[in-house]
Design a protein around this motif. Structure first.
Motif, PDB file in Angstrom:
ATOM      1  N   PHE A   1       0.964  -1.131   0.041  1.00  0.00           N
ATOM      2  CA  PHE A   1       0.089  -0.179  -0.096  1.00  0.00           C
ATOM      3  C   PHE A   1       0.871   1.351  -0.185  1.00  0.00           C
ATOM      4  CE2 PHE A   1      -2.426   3.439   2.229  1.00  0.00           C
ATOM      5  CZ  PHE A   1      -3.604   3.407   1.384  1.00  0.00           C
ATOM      6  N   ALA A   2       1.975   1.218   0.792  1.00  0.00           N
ATOM      7  CA  ALA A   2       2.799   2.271   1.055  1.00  0.00           C
ATOM      8  C   ALA A   2       3.917   2.455  -0.542  1.00  0.00           C
ATOM      9  CB  ALA A   2       3.765   2.147   2.089  1.00  0.00           C
ATOM     10  N   GLY A   3       3.662   1.538  -1.328  1.00  0.00           N
ATOM     11  CA  GLY A   3       4.522   1.697  -2.349  1.00  0.00           C
ATOM     12  C   GLY A   3       5.597   0.901  -2.551  1.00  0.00           C
ATOM     13  N   MET A   4       5.942  -0.247  -1.786  1.00  0.00           N
ATOM     14  CA  MET A   4       7.021  -0.907  -1.856  1.00  0.00           C
ATOM     15  C   MET A   4       7.360  -1.690  -3.275  1.00  0.00           C
ATOM     16  SD  MET A   4       8.634  -3.633   0.773  1.00  0.00           S
ATOM     17  CE  MET A   4       7.679  -5.193  -0.007  1.00  0.00           C
ATOM     18  N   PRO A   5       8.254  -1.590  -3.947  1.00  0.00           N
ATOM     19  CA  PRO A   5       8.463  -2.254  -5.434  1.00  0.00           C
ATOM     20  C   PRO A   5       7.970  -3.807  -4.928  1.00  0.00           C
ATOM     21  CG  PRO A   5      10.232  -1.047  -4.881  1.00  0.00           C
ATOM     22  CD  PRO A   5       9.665  -0.897  -3.723  1.00  0.00           C
ATOM     23  N   LYS A   6       7.522  -4.342  -6.360  1.00  0.00           N
ATOM     24  CA  LYS A   6       7.029  -5.784  -6.270  1.00  0.00           C
ATOM     25  C   LYS A   6       8.155  -6.714  -6.394  1.00  0.00           C
ATOM     26  CE  LYS A   6       2.183  -4.814  -7.436  1.00  0.00           C
ATOM     27  NZ  LYS A   6       1.232  -5.152  -8.691  1.00  0.00           N
ATOM     28  N   PRO A   7       8.186  -7.744  -5.715  1.00  0.00           N
ATOM     29  CA  PRO A   7       9.171  -8.743  -6.100  1.00  0.00           C
ATOM     30  C   PRO A   7       9.157  -9.062  -7.624  1.00  0.00           C
ATOM     31  CG  PRO A   7       7.728  -9.657  -4.452  1.00  0.00           C
ATOM     32  CD  PRO A   7       7.093  -8.330  -4.833  1.00  0.00           C
TER      33      PRO A   7
ATOM     34  N   ALA B   1      19.870 -15.519  -6.126  1.00  0.00           N
ATOM     35  CA  ALA B   1      20.585 -14.319  -6.669  1.00  0.00           C
ATOM     36  C   ALA B   1      19.690 -13.089  -6.885  1.00  0.00           C
ATOM     37  CB  ALA B   1      21.220 -14.614  -7.941  1.00  0.00           C
ATOM     38  N   GLN B   2      18.461 -13.690  -7.495  1.00  0.00           N
ATOM     39  CA  GLN B   2      17.307 -12.478  -7.510  1.00  0.00           C
ATOM     40  C   GLN B   2      16.711 -12.126  -6.377  1.00  0.00           C
ATOM     41  OE1 GLN B   2      14.466 -13.465 -10.676  1.00  0.00           O
ATOM     42  NE2 GLN B   2      15.493 -15.265 -10.977  1.00  0.00           N
ATOM     43  N   SER B   3      16.752 -12.740  -5.162  1.00  0.00           N
ATOM     44  CA  SER B   3      16.348 -12.579  -3.769  1.00  0.00           C
ATOM     45  C   SER B   3      17.144 -11.615  -3.435  1.00  0.00           C
ATOM     46  CB  SER B   3      16.095 -13.668  -2.991  1.00  0.00           C
ATOM     47  OG  SER B   3      15.715 -13.362  -1.587  1.00  0.00           O
ATOM     48  N   GLU B   4      18.655 -11.741  -3.479  1.00  0.00           N
ATOM     49  CA  GLU B   4      19.330 -10.835  -2.881  1.00  0.00           C
ATOM     50  C   GLU B   4      19.328  -9.386  -3.383  1.00  0.00           C
ATOM     51  OE1 GLU B   4      23.311 -12.740  -3.211  1.00  0.00           O
ATOM     52  OE2 GLU B   4      22.858 -14.276  -1.724  1.00  0.00           O
ATOM     53  N   ALA B   5      19.120  -9.516  -4.935  1.00  0.00           N
ATOM     54  CA  ALA B   5      19.068  -8.211  -5.648  1.00  0.00           C
ATOM     55  C   ALA B   5      17.758  -7.346  -4.966  1.00  0.00           C
ATOM     56  CB  ALA B   5      19.201  -8.468  -7.221  1.00  0.00           C
ATOM     57  N   TYR B   6      16.715  -8.189  -5.058  1.00  0.00           N
ATOM     58  CA  TYR B   6      15.575  -7.519  -4.528  1.00  0.00           C
ATOM     59  C   TYR B   6      15.603  -7.004  -3.108  1.00  0.00           C
ATOM     60  CZ  TYR B   6      10.508  -7.042  -3.318  1.00  0.00           C
ATOM     61  OH  TYR B   6       9.320  -6.500  -2.641  1.00  0.00           O
TER      62      TYR B   6
ATOM     63  N   VAL C   1      14.669  -3.253  -1.771  1.00  0.00           N
ATOM     64  CA  VAL C   1      13.781  -3.071  -0.848  1.00  0.00           C
ATOM     65  C   VAL C   1      14.142  -2.137   0.366  1.00  0.00           C
ATOM     66  CG1 VAL C   1      12.536  -3.845   1.292  1.00  0.00           C
ATOM     67  CG2 VAL C   1      12.070  -4.949  -1.152  1.00  0.00           C
ATOM     68  N   ALA C   2      15.483  -2.450   0.692  1.00  0.00           N
ATOM     69  CA  ALA C   2      16.492  -1.475   1.601  1.00  0.00           C
ATOM     70  C   ALA C   2      16.381  -0.185   1.142  1.00  0.00           C
ATOM     71  CB  ALA C   2      17.507  -2.180   1.636  1.00  0.00           C
ATOM     72  N   ASP C   3      16.880   0.097  -0.096  1.00  0.00           N
ATOM     73  CA  ASP C   3      16.758   1.387  -0.739  1.00  0.00           C
ATOM     74  C   ASP C   3      15.366   2.189  -0.664  1.00  0.00           C
ATOM     75  OD1 ASP C   3      19.554   0.978  -1.350  1.00  0.00           O
ATOM     76  OD2 ASP C   3      18.972   0.731  -3.310  1.00  0.00           O
ATOM     77  N   TRP C   4      14.410   1.377  -0.782  1.00  0.00           N
ATOM     78  CA  TRP C   4      12.920   2.002  -0.902  1.00  0.00           C
ATOM     79  C   TRP C   4      12.609   2.303   0.683  1.00  0.00           C
ATOM     80  CZ3 TRP C   4       8.537   0.271   1.944  1.00  0.00           C
ATOM     81  CH2 TRP C   4       7.398   1.073   1.673  1.00  0.00           C
ATOM     82  N   ARG C   5      12.935   1.254   1.485  1.00  0.00           N
ATOM     83  CA  ARG C   5      12.771   1.702   2.988  1.00  0.00           C
ATOM     84  C   ARG C   5      13.519   2.747   3.606  1.00  0.00           C
ATOM     85  NH1 ARG C   5      12.883  -4.517   4.896  1.00  0.00           N
ATOM     86  NH2 ARG C   5      10.622  -5.130   4.612  1.00  0.00           N
ATOM     87  N   ALA C   6      14.841   3.232   2.992  1.00  0.00           N
ATOM     88  CA  ALA C   6      15.330   4.267   3.545  1.00  0.00           C
ATOM     89  C   ALA C   6      14.765   5.755   3.020  1.00  0.00           C
ATOM     90  CB  ALA C   6      16.818   4.206   2.829  1.00  0.00           C
TER      91      ALA C   6
ATOM     92  N   PHE D   1       2.706  -4.794  14.099  1.00  0.00           N
ATOM     93  CA  PHE D   1       3.301  -4.859  13.043  1.00  0.00           C
ATOM     94  C   PHE D   1       4.294  -5.864  12.703  1.00  0.00           C
ATOM     95  CE2 PHE D   1       5.448  -2.302   9.291  1.00  0.00           C
ATOM     96  CZ  PHE D   1       4.533  -2.881   8.486  1.00  0.00           C
ATOM     97  N   LYS D   2       4.373  -6.585  11.634  1.00  0.00           N
ATOM     98  CA  LYS D   2       5.140  -7.484  11.647  1.00  0.00           C
ATOM     99  C   LYS D   2       5.625  -7.663   9.893  1.00  0.00           C
ATOM    100  CE  LYS D   2       6.448 -12.629  12.332  1.00  0.00           C
ATOM    101  NZ  LYS D   2       5.684 -13.538  12.825  1.00  0.00           N
ATOM    102  N   PRO D   3       6.631  -6.672   9.808  1.00  0.00           N
ATOM    103  CA  PRO D   3       7.229  -6.662   8.430  1.00  0.00           C
ATOM    104  C   PRO D   3       8.960  -7.443   8.508  1.00  0.00           C
ATOM    105  CG  PRO D   3       7.975  -4.729   9.493  1.00  0.00           C
ATOM    106  CD  PRO D   3       6.934  -5.227  10.424  1.00  0.00           C
ATOM    107  N   SER D   4       9.327  -7.821   7.342  1.00  0.00           N
ATOM    108  CA  SER D   4      10.650  -8.620   7.528  1.00  0.00           C
ATOM    109  C   SER D   4      11.717  -7.594   7.468  1.00  0.00           C
ATOM    110  CB  SER D   4      10.498  -9.418   6.135  1.00  0.00           C
ATOM    111  OG  SER D   4      10.552  -8.598   4.988  1.00  0.00           O
ATOM    112  N   ALA D   5      11.782  -6.524   8.597  1.00  0.00           N
ATOM    113  CA  ALA D   5      12.707  -5.759   8.570  1.00  0.00           C
ATOM    114  C   ALA D   5      13.675  -5.662   9.976  1.00  0.00           C
ATOM    115  CB  ALA D   5      12.077  -4.373   8.600  1.00  0.00           C
TER     116      ALA D   5
END
Length: 342
Positions: free
Chosen positions: A87-93, A126-131, A135-140, A164-168
């Motif tokens: 909802f907040a706009g995080m890029p999709k996997p 490898a794709q997961s690590e890139a994603y 996500v980290a950049d978006w959260r910043a 709230f339970k995000p994977s952060a």
């Protein structure tokens, strides 16, 4: 002019009549506002639900999740990260997370992957690590106003968010990501964040101190590794560390002192996952409520008797019967609570 006089006369009569009406009727606007809104605080006990319970339903958006919650009759929840962050706009996997989960599950169970599956798993990793970096950049730079907007949308529907339970909050998440997760929780109106207990004293110390800095409590969830003293180190490390106790897993671990644990730690329990599991002697099954060995009714009555304020969080983990769905099953759990607390 005549119409205006008639309107004013009728308005005056209406106001006078309301002033002479019974007190409950004078509060009619408030009553009307609450019509069709859920209320799952039952005789002094807050009954909530973790939105993970609705994982089997096709639409996992924040809007759809809210509908599932309201249709279940719930007025408070522990919100998983995906609906809120989407909802907040995080890029999709950009990769198939379900496939990665399936292959990872085979590895965790000790099953041997085929040569093709091994290559596929390496590519997905490898794709997961890139994603993760995306996500980290978006959260910043995430805008907290979107989380505030979600909070209002839920509140307008009669639903509050207590956790709230995000994977952060993992070891590999930066302090900036952890702070983001805590700030988002605050914007959502939550009193605490939750995560799986990391079984790492340095990590629980780190999160506790970051919780103090960001004025947010941290609830650690356990599975069958839970014991009576499982949370003691984390609790001693910081006043912001607490329990996200799982009553069902505690029973499946073979312990018989669940009620004593609740009584001892009630002031540090932030929320309690509630499900009906069997003891090891009976197979550890995850069953429909009332069919397992978790003393759910006794737990709820203890909360009622001692006026504990932490919520009992419904977590739907048993197999949804054919012809039913997650909302219908959560409704049954809510009804179980109503009968237990009648």
């Amino acid at each position: 002019m005549k119409n205006r006089r008639e309107f004013l006369q009728k308005s005056a009569l209406g106001i006078a009549g309301l002033a002479m009406a019974p007190s409950w009727l004078q509060g009619a606007p408030a009553l009307i506002k609450s019509i069709n809104k859920p209320d799952s605080e039952i005789n002094g006990v807050k009954i909530g639900c973790i939105t993970y319970s609705f994982r089997s339903l096709p639409d996992q958006s924040a809007e759809a999740t809210l509908k599932y919650v309201v249709d279940s009759g719930l007025s408070s929840i522990e919100l998983m990260g995906d609906p809120a962050e989407s909802f907040a706009g995080m890029p999709k996997p950009t990769f198939d997370r379900m496939r990665a989960f399936q292959l990872g599950g085979k590895q965790r169970r000790g099953e041997t992957l085929t040569e093709d599956e091994t290559k596929e798993m390496a590519d997905l990793r490898a794709q997961s690590e890139a994603y993760t970096k995306v996500v980290a950049d978006w959260r910043a730079q995430a805008d907290m106003k979107k989380f505030e907007q979600l909070r209002k949308m839920y509140k307008d529907a009669g639903v509050s968010i207590y956790a709230f339970k995000p994977s952060a909050f993992g070891r590999n998440n930066s302090d900036l990501e952890v702070a983001y997760g805590m700030k988002a929780a605050k914007a959502l109106g939550a009193s605490h964040v939750t995560l799986e207990h990391p079984s790492d004293d340095e990590q629980t110390l780190r999160l506790g101190k970051l919780g103090e800095k960001n004025k947010m409590n941290v609830g650690y969830h356990g599975h069958e590794q839970e014991t009576f003293t499982f949370w003691d180190t984390a609790l001693a490390q910081s006043p912001n560390n607490g329990l996200n106790l799982d009553a069902g897993h505690y029973i499946a671990a073979g312990h018989s002192d669940l009620l004593q644990l609740i009584e001892k730690q009630h002031s540090r329990i932030l929320s309690m996952h509630t499900k009906d599991r069997q003891t090891p002697a009976n197979g550890k099954g995850n069953l429909a409520w009332g069919q397992g060995d978790t003393p759910i009714g006794d737990m709820l009555k203890l909360m009622q008797k001692n006026k504990y304020k932490f919520p009992a969080t419904i977590e739907l983990e048993y197999q949804v019967p054919e012809g039913s769905d997650a909302v219908k099953e959560v409704q049954k759990c809510v009804e179980f609570c109503r009968k237990a607390l009648a």
